[in-house]
Design a protein around this motif. Structure first.
Motif, PDB file in Angstrom:
ATOM      1  N   SER A  73       4.866  -4.887  -5.145  1.00 59.05           N
ATOM      2  CA  SER A  73       5.374  -4.970  -6.515  1.00 59.05           C
ATOM      3  C   SER A  73       6.034  -3.672  -6.951  1.00 59.05           C
ATOM      4  O   SER A  73       6.543  -3.562  -8.049  1.00 59.05           O
ATOM      5  CB  SER A  73       4.245  -5.338  -7.476  1.00 59.05           C
ATOM      6  N   ASP A  99      -0.859  -6.177 -11.640  1.00 61.44           N
ATOM      7  CA  ASP A  99       0.309  -5.944 -12.485  1.00 61.44           C
ATOM      8  C   ASP A  99       0.004  -5.786 -13.962  1.00 61.44           C
ATOM      9  O   ASP A  99       0.815  -5.251 -14.714  1.00 61.44           O
ATOM     10  CB  ASP A  99       1.313  -7.094 -12.312  1.00 61.44           C
ATOM     11  N   ASN A 120      -3.917  -8.953  -7.405  1.00 56.88           N
ATOM     12  CA  ASN A 120      -2.899  -8.629  -8.396  1.00 56.88           C
ATOM     13  C   ASN A 120      -3.387  -7.547  -9.342  1.00 56.88           C
ATOM     14  O   ASN A 120      -4.492  -7.609  -9.861  1.00 56.88           O
ATOM     15  CB  ASN A 120      -2.540  -9.891  -9.192  1.00 56.88           C
TER      16      ASN A 120
END
Lengths: 660, 73
Positions: free
Chosen positions: A235, B18, B16
């Motif tokens: 990411s 984020d 994750n």
């Protein structure tokens, strides 16, 4: 003289290694503008060892404020010594890779090898050495294993090739592009390393490049990040680099770490002890008991006795001795007064703090070394974070109840710069022991029956104002990202005594050199102001410049109920040292009766409140400057506390007047 | 599912992060907490406000609101 840089993660025994292989002549080096420091020591017969702050990666962080990158790019050195914790290689090796990519002579030191073996594992040193392309030294500082081999090995500094890792096509292409752009720069660091650091987001590296290239490089970085995200590799660019390194590390460990026997991994968070320590009720209780013990040893037992000794030697021995011998040498009486009442008072003013500062640092270093402080920070964090403070702020704050000076020095343990400054700004509101004389004097004279209530009230008021100020600052001028708390839990262990001793010595020396000079010159200036007057030299106190100045200033305090020149003079004297407040009041008013008749209930309360809150004493100002390295914050602290004191006293004066 | 949904001593993998803002995410990464790391919840303390977790053999303590933002499976 060979120069070695000692670099490693926090908590890997770096300081212990430093203390073990250097002799006792270490000194602290300061890099202007930042609050972290490097310690420089000598390895007898071999060279100089520079201990840099522990950091998890080369990129600037709150732990090192960019010092590691700065040194790697700017300083001349011959070799890097990277110390890692063998029981936590997965995490430690990230920094190692970044260092090995530099291509400079390096020594990889695997510390805590004894603990590794105890957990049933072993390392194939030769294989690891071959894969990484670096000489490896397994040691245990605690058990004194491998130290001699390391010392001997350090004399043999060998050139080596930089470590090359596969970062994936996208990143590798970007590295080549950046290298191309850098070919016009004059650099003595491998371009490849610079490229990787730039892609990783090391802003500090940009400072060293020519302006023309910066824009283009930033563009490449942005494009590369886009490609990575589009390709779903990670990411972020940094994430992609991290994962490539992690893959490398996992492979390395798979090849080189051998399981010798099956053993359970002992957790650092100790079930039995920590159950009590982190329990909300028992934990806080035991913490206060521990702090009370520290407080007692520092300010009552050890610290106070040694302070008294210092005071005795300086004021009862040296000072009279000088008064007797100097006139015989033809020194004029003015110079004599300057020396005894000015300089000696100044020097004495600094030295008196030394035993307490040193004792406190010693005890706190012990607590930190055992791993206890980390638990305390965790416990206190959820309370203190509501006010923008860090869990680690609790110790400096409580210390401030004894004396603000070592309390501010204790903020060294707060890694985040904003939280550290925030804590420093509110410590002056913690009522220190030097203010007790003035509370006692006024309270006893005017509030006979309520003395303890009033004094306790002052402590509570100070604490409340401290917390409110913290909250105020944290939402305005010292805004901070809220979720910034992450703390590694160290194991409980017996502290390394040499470390503790060295640390206390180093910090105390720092105190004397930095804060010391302000206290020293301030005391001389003050003496001067009350010695000289418009009528000449050696005047009566009420005809000195000080009295004159106080007379001009006094009207400011009329709205607060104590606009007399005596009170004002005492307040100015209280700046030098808060203990002077009470003494000055008695001297200048000429006795208790005069004080009683000059104060009403309202003005007395307002005066005590003002004494509690107004500007930090000179010594405190000295350490604020030396810990924040900024005149801006020091002056702000002075102005803020004065303003707060004025406002709150004003409120108290008029509210009390209304009700009585 | 995030870290606060785990049971004590239950192992999981981080998938994750984020929700955490970038600079803090990078800091966590430096300390060993990143995507695909193995994480185990050891204890919850301070009235549910602090989470003690073990990530890749390193014991760390984070605040509850940070734990809520780390998605695992």
């Amino acid at each position: 003289m060979m120069k070695y840089l000692l670099i490693g993660n926090p908590n890997v025994g770096k300081s212990s290694l430093f203390n073990t292989i250097t002799n006792s002549y270490a000194h602290v080096g300061n890099w202007s503008g930042v609050t972290v420091q490097q310690t420089i020591g000598e390895i007898s017969g071999t060279g100089e060892l520079i201990d840099l702050p522990g950091t998890y990666g080369v990129s600037p962080s709150s732990e090192d404020e960019g010092l590691v990158t700065h040194v790697l790019l700017n300083e001349h050195y011959n070799s890097v010594i990277n110390i890692v914790d063998s029981t936590h290689l997965k995490r430690n090796l990230h920094l190692t890779i970044q260092l090995l990519e530099l291509g400079v002579p390096t020594f990889l030191v695997l510390n805590m090898i004894d603990e590794l073996k105890r957990s049933g594992l072993d390392i194939d040193i030769d294989k690891m050495s071959e894969i990484l392309g670096v000489d490896i030294y397994p040691i245990s500082v605690k058990d004194e294993i491998g130290i001699d081999e390391l010392k001997e090995g350090l004399t043999n500094i060998k050139a080596r090739n930089p470590l090359r890792i596969f970062y994936g096509k996208i990143i590798d292409d970007a590295i080549d592009e950046i290298k191309l752009l850098l070919r016009t720069e004059v650099l003595h660091v491998k371009k490849c390393w610079l490229a990787i650091q730039l892609l990783e987001g090391n802003e500090k590296v940009f400072d060293y490049l020519e302006i023309n290239n910066k824009e283009k490089i930033r563009q490449i970085i942005a494009e590369t990040e886009q490609k990575i995200i589009k390709n779903q590799e990670a990411s972020s660019l940094k994430g992609a680099i991290f994962m490539a390194r992690r893959r490398f590390i996992n492979n390395l460990l798979f090849e080189c770490v051998i399981q010798v026997s099956e053993k359970d991994h002992v957790k650092y968070f100790n079930r039995k002890i920590d159950k009590i320590v982190t329990n909300p009720v028992l934990g806080i209780l035991s913490f206060f008991m521990v702090m009370f013990l520290v407080y007692f040893l520092t300010f009552d037992l050890i610290g106070a006795s040694l302070s008294d000794l210092v005071e005795y030697i300086i004021f009862d021995k040296i000072s009279p001795m000088l008064s007797e011998t100097l006139p015989g040498l033809g020194i004029s009486s003015h110079i004599l007064k300057l020396i005894t009442d000015g300089i000696i008072a100044g020097v004495g003013g600094v030295l008196i703090f030394v035993p307490q500062v040193m004792t406190l640092f010693f005890l706190l270093a012990i607590l930190e070394g055992t791993g206890y402080m980390a638990r305390v920070a965790i416990m206190m964090d959820h309370l203190l974070s509501r006010f923008g403070l860090n869990g680690k702020s609790i110790v400096p704050m409580i210390t401030g109840l004894g004396c603000n000076v070592p309390a501010i020095l204790a903020t060294k343990t707060i890694p985040n710069k904003h939280e550290k400054i925030l804590t420093i700004l509110i410590i002056p509101f913690m009522s220190c022991s030097a203010r007790i004389p003035i509370y006692a004097l006024i309270a006893n004279l005017l509030f006979d029956k309520y003395v303890s209530l009033i004094i306790m009230g002052m402590y509570v008021l100070g604490f409340i104002i401290a917390l409110i100020s913290a909250k105020l600052f944290s939402v305005s001028i010292l805004k901070n990202t809220q979720n910034n708390f992450v703390l590694e839990i160290p194991p409980y262990r017996v502290p390394h005594w040499k470390n503790v001793w060295r640390q206390s010595k180093l910090y105390t020396r720092g105190f004397i050199e930095n804060a010391g000079k302000y206290i020293f010159f301030g005391a001389i200036l003050f003496w001067f102001l009350q010695y000289i007057g418009p009528g000449g030299v050696a005047v009566d106190s009420d005809e000195s410049i000080l009295a004159l100045i106080s007379g001009w200033i006094a009207p400011i305090f009329t709205p607060l109920g104590f606009g007399s020149w005596q009170a004002t003079s005492s307040i100015i004297g209280g700046f030098l040292a808060k203990e002077f407040l009470a003494a000055s009041m008695l001297i200048l008013y000429g006795g208790e009766q005069a004080i009683v008749s000059s104060f009403t209930t309202a003005s007395a309360i307002s005066f005590i409140v003002f004494s509690l809150l107004y500007i930090p004493c000179l010594a405190t100002v000295g350490v604020i400057k030396s810990e924040t390295k900024s005149w801006k914050w020091t002056l702000f602290s002075i102005m803020y506390s004065f303003t707060v004191a004025y406002l709150i006293s004003f409120i108290f004066y008029h509210v009390v007047n209304l009700f009585l | 599912m995030n870290i606060t949904d785990l049971e004590i001593n239950r192992k999981a993998k981080i998938i994750n992060m984020d929700l955490i803002e970038e600079s803090f995410r990078h800091r966590l990464m430096d300390m060993g907490i990143s995507l695909y790391s193995d994480v185990e919840l050891i204890k919850i303390i301070s009235f549910g406000k602090m989470y003690l977790i073990e990530v890749d053999d390193v014991e760390l303590c984070i605040r509850r609101d940070t734990a809520e933002k780390i998605i695992v499976e």
